[in-house]
Design an enzyme around this catalytic site. Structure first.
Site, PDB file in Angstrom:
ATOM      1  N   CYS A 102      14.972  36.588  -5.074  1.00  0.00           N
ATOM      2  CA  CYS A 102      13.526  36.425  -4.856  1.00  0.00           C
ATOM      3  C   CYS A 102      12.815  36.892  -6.116  1.00  0.00           C
ATOM      4  O   CYS A 102      13.419  36.944  -7.198  1.00  0.00           O
ATOM      5  CB  CYS A 102      13.062  37.166  -3.604  1.00  0.00           C
ATOM      6  SG  CYS A 102      13.295  38.964  -3.645  1.00  0.00           S
ATOM      7  N   ASN A 117      12.913  41.520  -5.738  1.00  0.00           N
ATOM      8  CA  ASN A 117      14.151  42.129  -5.216  1.00  0.00           C
ATOM      9  C   ASN A 117      13.897  43.450  -4.483  1.00  0.00           C
ATOM     10  O   ASN A 117      14.733  44.352  -4.480  1.00  0.00           O
ATOM     11  CB  ASN A 117      15.206  42.336  -6.334  1.00  0.00           C
ATOM     12  CG  ASN A 117      16.611  42.624  -5.806  1.00  0.00           C
ATOM     13  OD1 ASN A 117      17.348  43.408  -6.399  1.00  0.00           O
ATOM     14  ND2 ASN A 117      16.989  42.027  -4.704  1.00  0.00           N
ATOM     15  N   CYS A 141      11.838  43.027  -1.338  1.00  0.00           N
ATOM     16  CA  CYS A 141      11.470  42.607   0.030  1.00  0.00           C
ATOM     17  C   CYS A 141      12.442  41.563   0.580  1.00  0.00           C
ATOM     18  O   CYS A 141      13.316  41.869   1.394  1.00  0.00           O
ATOM     19  CB  CYS A 141      10.039  42.060   0.073  1.00  0.00           C
ATOM     20  SG  CYS A 141       8.786  43.286  -0.406  1.00  0.00           S
ATOM     21  N   ARG A 142      12.319  40.308   0.133  1.00  0.00           N
ATOM     22  CA  ARG A 142      13.036  39.221   0.794  1.00  0.00           C
ATOM     23  C   ARG A 142      14.535  39.197   0.522  1.00  0.00           C
ATOM     24  O   ARG A 142      15.339  39.179   1.467  1.00  0.00           O
ATOM     25  CB  ARG A 142      12.405  37.867   0.406  1.00  0.00           C
ATOM     26  CG  ARG A 142      10.995  37.719   0.949  1.00  0.00           C
ATOM     27  CD  ARG A 142      10.280  36.550   0.281  1.00  0.00           C
ATOM     28  NE  ARG A 142      10.040  36.808  -1.139  1.00  0.00           N
ATOM     29  CZ  ARG A 142       9.578  35.923  -1.993  1.00  0.00           C
ATOM     30  NH1 ARG A 142       9.327  34.703  -1.587  1.00  0.00           N
ATOM     31  NH2 ARG A 142       9.367  36.260  -3.251  1.00  0.00           N
ATOM     32  N   SER A 143      14.928  39.146  -0.751  1.00  0.00           N
ATOM     33  CA  SER A 143      16.375  38.979  -1.014  1.00  0.00           C
ATOM     34  C   SER A 143      17.201  40.199  -0.587  1.00  0.00           C
ATOM     35  O   SER A 143      18.313  40.018  -0.059  1.00  0.00           O
ATOM     36  CB  SER A 143      16.655  38.575  -2.469  1.00  0.00           C
ATOM     37  OG  SER A 143      16.224  39.547  -3.377  1.00  0.00           O
ATOM     38  N   ASP A 159       6.509  35.186   0.600  1.00  0.00           N
ATOM     39  CA  ASP A 159       6.427  36.502  -0.033  1.00  0.00           C
ATOM     40  C   ASP A 159       5.502  37.413   0.795  1.00  0.00           C
ATOM     41  O   ASP A 159       4.329  37.102   0.975  1.00  0.00           O
ATOM     42  CB  ASP A 159       5.840  36.291  -1.437  1.00  0.00           C
ATOM     43  CG  ASP A 159       5.783  37.571  -2.241  1.00  0.00           C
ATOM     44  OD1 ASP A 159       5.945  38.666  -1.667  1.00  0.00           O
ATOM     45  OD2 ASP A 159       5.551  37.471  -3.457  1.00  0.00           O
TER      46      ASP A 159
HETATM   47  P1  4NP Z   1      10.004  40.014  -3.039  1.00  0.00           P
HETATM   48  O1  4NP Z   1       8.479  40.481  -2.931  1.00  0.00           O
HETATM   49  O2  4NP Z   1      10.029  38.919  -4.100  1.00  0.00           O
HETATM   50  O3  4NP Z   1      10.301  39.490  -1.703  1.00  0.00           O
HETATM   51  O4  4NP Z   1      10.797  41.238  -3.423  1.00  0.00           O
HETATM   52  C1  4NP Z   1       7.740  40.896  -4.050  1.00  0.00           C
HETATM   53  C2  4NP Z   1       7.808  42.210  -4.454  1.00  0.00           C
HETATM   54  C3  4NP Z   1       7.060  42.640  -5.545  1.00  0.00           C
HETATM   55  C4  4NP Z   1       6.257  41.733  -6.211  1.00  0.00           C
HETATM   56  C5  4NP Z   1       6.200  40.414  -5.799  1.00  0.00           C
HETATM   57  C6  4NP Z   1       6.952  39.991  -4.724  1.00  0.00           C
HETATM   58  N1  4NP Z   1       5.478  42.178  -7.303  1.00  0.00           N
HETATM   59  O5  4NP Z   1       4.677  41.370  -7.819  1.00  0.00           O
HETATM   60  O6  4NP Z   1       5.596  43.359  -7.715  1.00  0.00           O
END
Ligand code: 4NP
Length: 155
Positions: free
Chosen positions: A5, A8, A10-12, A122
């Site tokens: 994702c 790294n 939240c989702r993945s 997201d």
């Molecule tokens: P993820 O979510 O891609 O599911 O881990 C996010 C976590 C942090 C950010 C964006 C998406 N960020 O912009 O810091």
């Protein structure tokens, strides 16, 4: 298999935790390397987002020992399947992938027959329901992936 994702956190890592749990509780004979990575490097070395961890723990997934890592081009050779959480991740990965690896880069939710969507949204800038949705979709995708792993011929 490598889940990918943006951050790294939240989702993945959620997909990683759910699939690892399913394999260890339901299919310990299935041999598979499970990991995750982010296309951005802002959170490298950090544990998953605390909202992600709290939602996961309520469903029995302990994510406290996971740490964010940055996707590297070497990962295309290290993993047989590279599974993107959304189309933006997929496009970036396909752009960077060497030609032989391109068809091993796919959307995670291709494996979730009943999810009704092919992207995991997201949740980072949204409310609690986004984190629950990530878990619902991760459970659905991991279930489909486990079926795929059980069926695939061993070499
Ligand atoms: P993820 O979510 O891609 O599911 O881990 C996010 C976590 C942090 C950010 C964006 C998406 N960020 O912009 O810091």
């Amino acid at each position: 298999m490598l889940f990918v994702c943006l951050g790294n956190i939240c989702r993945s890592p959620t997909a990683e935790a759910v699939l690892r749990h399913l394999v260890s509780t339901e299919a310990p004979g299935v041999e598979v390397a499970i990991a995750s990575a982010g296309l951005g490097d802002w959170h490298v070395g950090e544990p998953p987002d605390r909202r992600t961890q709290a939602a996961a723990l309520r469903r029995g997934f302990d994510m406290s020992r996971q740490r964010a890592r940055h996707f590297a081009d070497e990962d295309f050779a290290r993993f047989d399947l590279i599974l993107a959480m959304d189309r933006e991740n997929l496009e970036e990965l396909r752009r960077r992938a060497p030609p032989e690896a391109r068809r091993r880069v796919r959307l995670f939710l291709e494996f979730a027959a009943e999810a009704g969507t092919d992207e995991v949204p997201d949740p980072y800038y949204g409310g609690q329901s986004g984190f629950e949705r990530v878990l619902d979709l991760a459970e659905s995708g991991a279930r489909g992936l486990l079926d795929f792993l059980r069926r695939r011929p061993r070499d």
